[in-house]
Design a protein around this motif. Structure first.
Motif, PDB file in Angstrom:
ATOM      1  N   MET A 169       0.820  -1.221  -0.128  1.00 18.82           N
ATOM      2  CA  MET A 169       0.195   0.068   0.007  1.00 18.82           C
ATOM      3  C   MET A 169       0.731   1.155   0.041  1.00 18.82           C
ATOM      4  SD  MET A 169      -2.674   1.354   2.843  1.00 18.82           S
ATOM      5  CE  MET A 169      -1.310   1.692   3.986  1.00 18.82           C
ATOM      6  N   SER A 170       0.587   2.096  -0.911  1.00 20.35           N
ATOM      7  CA  SER A 170       1.370   3.223  -0.904  1.00 20.35           C
ATOM      8  C   SER A 170       0.755   4.368   0.119  1.00 20.35           C
ATOM      9  CB  SER A 170       1.292   3.925  -2.514  1.00 20.35           C
ATOM     10  OG  SER A 170       2.037   5.371  -2.470  1.00 20.35           O
ATOM     11  N   ILE A 171       1.532   5.256   0.585  1.00 18.78           N
ATOM     12  CA  ILE A 171       1.281   5.963   1.613  1.00 18.78           C
ATOM     13  C   ILE A 171       1.314   7.604   0.905  1.00 18.78           C
ATOM     14  CG2 ILE A 171       1.682   4.770   3.493  1.00 18.78           C
ATOM     15  CD1 ILE A 171       4.205   6.333   4.127  1.00 18.78           C
ATOM     16  N   ARG A 172       1.575   7.759  -0.380  1.00 17.02           N
ATOM     17  CA  ARG A 172       1.413   9.006  -0.837  1.00 17.02           C
ATOM     18  C   ARG A 172       0.465   9.907  -0.893  1.00 17.02           C
ATOM     19  NH1 ARG A 172       6.318  10.230  -3.318  1.00 17.02           N
ATOM     20  NH2 ARG A 172       7.901   8.493  -3.527  1.00 17.02           N
ATOM     21  N   THR A 173      -0.831   9.423  -0.620  1.00 16.61           N
ATOM     22  CA  THR A 173      -2.020  10.221  -0.393  1.00 16.61           C
ATOM     23  C   THR A 173      -1.971  11.135   0.667  1.00 16.61           C
ATOM     24  OG1 THR A 173      -3.047   8.332   0.533  1.00 16.61           O
ATOM     25  CG2 THR A 173      -3.101   8.543  -1.899  1.00 16.61           C
ATOM     26  N   ASP A 174      -1.309  10.897   1.720  1.00 14.91           N
ATOM     27  CA  ASP A 174      -1.008  11.511   2.802  1.00 14.91           C
ATOM     28  C   ASP A 174      -0.294  12.807   2.464  1.00 14.91           C
ATOM     29  OD1 ASP A 174      -0.558  12.543   5.470  1.00 14.91           O
ATOM     30  OD2 ASP A 174      -0.665  10.576   6.492  1.00 14.91           O
ATOM     31  N   SER A 175      -0.757  13.962   2.971  1.00 12.88           N
ATOM     32  CA  SER A 175       0.077  15.215   2.541  1.00 12.88           C
ATOM     33  C   SER A 175       1.152  15.667   3.568  1.00 12.88           C
ATOM     34  CB  SER A 175      -1.141  16.270   2.898  1.00 12.88           C
ATOM     35  OG  SER A 175      -1.364  16.611   4.145  1.00 12.88           O
ATOM     36  N   ARG A 176       1.428  15.117   4.596  1.00 13.99           N
ATOM     37  CA  ARG A 176       2.510  15.102   5.519  1.00 13.99           C
ATOM     38  C   ARG A 176       3.790  14.731   4.917  1.00 13.99           C
ATOM     39  NH1 ARG A 176       1.548  12.040  10.484  1.00 13.99           N
ATOM     40  NH2 ARG A 176       0.917  10.534   8.718  1.00 13.99           N
ATOM     41  N   HIS A 177       4.966  15.139   5.491  1.00 18.66           N
ATOM     42  CA  HIS A 177       6.166  14.437   5.113  1.00 18.66           C
ATOM     43  C   HIS A 177       6.157  13.245   4.942  1.00 18.66           C
ATOM     44  CE1 HIS A 177       8.218  18.536   4.925  1.00 18.66           C
ATOM     45  NE2 HIS A 177       8.046  18.809   6.193  1.00 18.66           N
ATOM     46  N   LEU A 178       6.893  12.510   4.159  1.00 18.57           N
ATOM     47  CA  LEU A 178       6.740  11.004   3.775  1.00 18.57           C
ATOM     48  C   LEU A 178       7.483  10.381   4.863  1.00 18.57           C
ATOM     49  CD1 LEU A 178       7.748  10.634  -0.102  1.00 18.57           C
ATOM     50  CD2 LEU A 178       5.498  10.182   1.173  1.00 18.57           C
ATOM     51  N   TYR A 179       8.579  11.021   5.362  1.00 19.20           N
ATOM     52  CA  TYR A 179       9.020  10.043   6.441  1.00 19.20           C
ATOM     53  C   TYR A 179       8.114  10.007   7.757  1.00 19.20           C
ATOM     54  CZ  TYR A 179      10.411  14.265   9.176  1.00 19.20           C
ATOM     55  OH  TYR A 179      10.579  15.406   9.921  1.00 19.20           O
ATOM     56  N   LEU A 180       7.361  10.971   8.089  1.00 19.88           N
ATOM     57  CA  LEU A 180       6.435  10.952   9.204  1.00 19.88           C
ATOM     58  C   LEU A 180       5.487   9.863   8.729  1.00 19.88           C
ATOM     59  CD1 LEU A 180       5.939  14.704   9.800  1.00 19.88           C
ATOM     60  CD2 LEU A 180       7.355  13.160  11.114  1.00 19.88           C
ATOM     61  N   GLN A 181       4.774   9.785   7.554  1.00 21.72           N
ATOM     62  CA  GLN A 181       3.938   8.680   7.193  1.00 21.72           C
ATOM     63  C   GLN A 181       4.645   7.342   7.495  1.00 21.72           C
ATOM     64  OE1 GLN A 181       2.233   9.787   3.269  1.00 21.72           O
ATOM     65  NE2 GLN A 181       3.126  11.709   3.601  1.00 21.72           N
ATOM     66  N   VAL A 182       5.933   7.316   6.938  1.00 24.30           N
ATOM     67  CA  VAL A 182       6.455   5.799   7.089  1.00 24.30           C
ATOM     68  C   VAL A 182       6.747   5.520   8.621  1.00 24.30           C
ATOM     69  CG1 VAL A 182       8.504   4.672   6.986  1.00 24.30           C
ATOM     70  CG2 VAL A 182       7.765   6.147   5.117  1.00 24.30           C
ATOM     71  N   ILE A 183       6.911   6.507   9.618  1.00 27.34           N
ATOM     72  CA  ILE A 183       7.062   6.291  10.979  1.00 27.34           C
ATOM     73  C   ILE A 183       5.593   5.752  11.313  1.00 27.34           C
ATOM     74  CG2 ILE A 183       7.286   7.246  13.295  1.00 27.34           C
ATOM     75  CD1 ILE A 183       9.260   9.143  12.161  1.00 27.34           C
ATOM     76  N   ASP A 184       4.357   6.480  11.068  1.00 29.84           N
ATOM     77  CA  ASP A 184       3.404   6.213  11.525  1.00 29.84           C
ATOM     78  C   ASP A 184       2.962   4.573  11.083  1.00 29.84           C
ATOM     79  OD1 ASP A 184       2.938   8.312  12.983  1.00 29.84           O
ATOM     80  OD2 ASP A 184       1.496   9.266  11.390  1.00 29.84           O
ATOM     81  N   GLU A 185       3.026   4.408   9.916  1.00 30.49           N
ATOM     82  CA  GLU A 185       2.681   3.107   9.228  1.00 30.49           C
ATOM     83  C   GLU A 185       3.624   1.914   9.809  1.00 30.49           C
ATOM     84  OE1 GLU A 185       0.789   0.744   6.364  1.00 30.49           O
ATOM     85  OE2 GLU A 185       0.434   2.837   6.999  1.00 30.49           O
ATOM     86  N   ILE A 186       4.784   2.057  10.005  1.00 29.43           N
ATOM     87  CA  ILE A 186       5.574   1.017  10.806  1.00 29.43           C
ATOM     88  C   ILE A 186       5.170   0.993  12.257  1.00 29.43           C
ATOM     89  CG2 ILE A 186       7.817   0.177  11.650  1.00 29.43           C
ATOM     90  CD1 ILE A 186       8.972   1.669   8.805  1.00 29.43           C
ATOM     91  N   THR A 187       4.831   2.070  13.057  1.00 28.22           N
ATOM     92  CA  THR A 187       4.370   1.988  14.322  1.00 28.22           C
ATOM     93  C   THR A 187       3.142   1.515  14.351  1.00 28.22           C
ATOM     94  OG1 THR A 187       5.609   4.009  14.870  1.00 28.22           O
ATOM     95  CG2 THR A 187       3.989   3.209  16.480  1.00 28.22           C
ATOM     96  N   ARG A 188       2.306   1.615  13.519  1.00 28.52           N
ATOM     97  CA  ARG A 188       1.007   0.799  13.418  1.00 28.52           C
ATOM     98  C   ARG A 188       1.008  -0.731  13.236  1.00 28.52           C
ATOM     99  NH1 ARG A 188      -1.564   4.664  11.088  1.00 28.52           N
ATOM    100  NH2 ARG A 188      -0.822   4.263   8.920  1.00 28.52           N
TER     101      ARG A 188
END
Length: 241
Positions: free
Chosen positions: A1-20
């Motif tokens: 699943m790509s997380i590019r649809t989120d408007s925040r900085h990509l590394y923050l999205q990656v942190i949230d995804e891995i933490t989740r």
């Protein structure tokens, strides 16, 4: 699943995804994460973005990166306590629902150094009772403790009968510990202590150096406690002034 649809900085999205994924059990404690190539492809980000996210996750003690080996999910601390709350190690372990125990390594009388005499400046101290113990939770080693007490305040022959030095001081010398001045240091690899606590070489320890006082400001106990950082976490409430 790509997380590019989120408007925040990509590394923050990656942190949230891995933490989740760690929180929902996709990745278990001590499990190795997929390779950087696999993770970056799955998340639809560059490896540079992924590395920045992993760097922050490591700083937050959520993962550990081992050079040439991979990235591993850290265990969640079992015990968490406010550092402003003065509790004995026994209390901390028991309040988590586990059985506190002690493995005694040495109990001896030692001559106080000039530095130690200064710590107990309210008393004329020449001899200290030095106690080295491993504190256990459900028989697993979690803390290495070095306690030093003025010899006149503690019956050495009773030490092995009581898990809590706090309680022994109160019972024998009528000295109730009221507060402590604490210094915290991170400790990297130490051959003897890591072996005693069954630590992985890349695990850090939290060293709490404490001088304990009665309500009359009498210093009665100095302790150096080495806590496993994968088992214990400490926090502090800070107020704006």
């Amino acid at each position: 699943m790509s997380i590019r649809t989120d408007s925040r900085h990509l590394y923050l999205q990656v942190i949230d995804e891995i933490t989740r994924d760690i929180g929902n059990g996709t990745y278990s404690e001590n499990e190795k994460l997929p390779s950087e190539y696999q993770l970056s492809k799955r998340l639809g980000v560059s490896r540079a973005t992924l590395r920045e996210a992993l760097r922050i996750l490591e700083e937050d003690n959520i993962v550990t990166r081992r050079h040439g080996v991979g990235t591993f999910v850290n265990s969640k601390p079992i015990f968490s306590s406010g550092i402003e709350e003065l509790k004995s190690v026994t209390q901390m372990i028991e309040q988590s629902g586990k059985i506190a125990g002690s493995q005694y390594l040495s109990t001896e009388l030692v001559e106080a150094t000039d530095e130690e005499k200064a710590k107990f400046s309210s008393q004329n101290v020449d001899t200290l009772a030095k106690i080295e113990r491993v504190r256990t939770a459900d028989n697993n080693p979690v803390v290495f403790c070095i306690d030093k007490v003025p010899a006149k305040l503690i019956p050495l022959h009773r030490v092995h009968e009581e898990d809590s030095i706090f309680e022994l001081l109160e019972e024998y010398a009528n000295k109730r510990i009221s507060y402590a001045v604490t210094y915290i240091e991170p400790i990297s690899y130490h051959d003897r202590i890591f072996s005693i606590l069954n630590c992985a070489p890349d695990l850090s320890l939290l060293l709490l150096k404490q001088v304990h006082y009665t309500s009359e400001d009498e210093a009665v106990l100095y302790s150096a406690n080495y806590f496993r950082s994968d088992v214990f976490s400490f926090h502090v409430l800070r107020k704006r002034v």
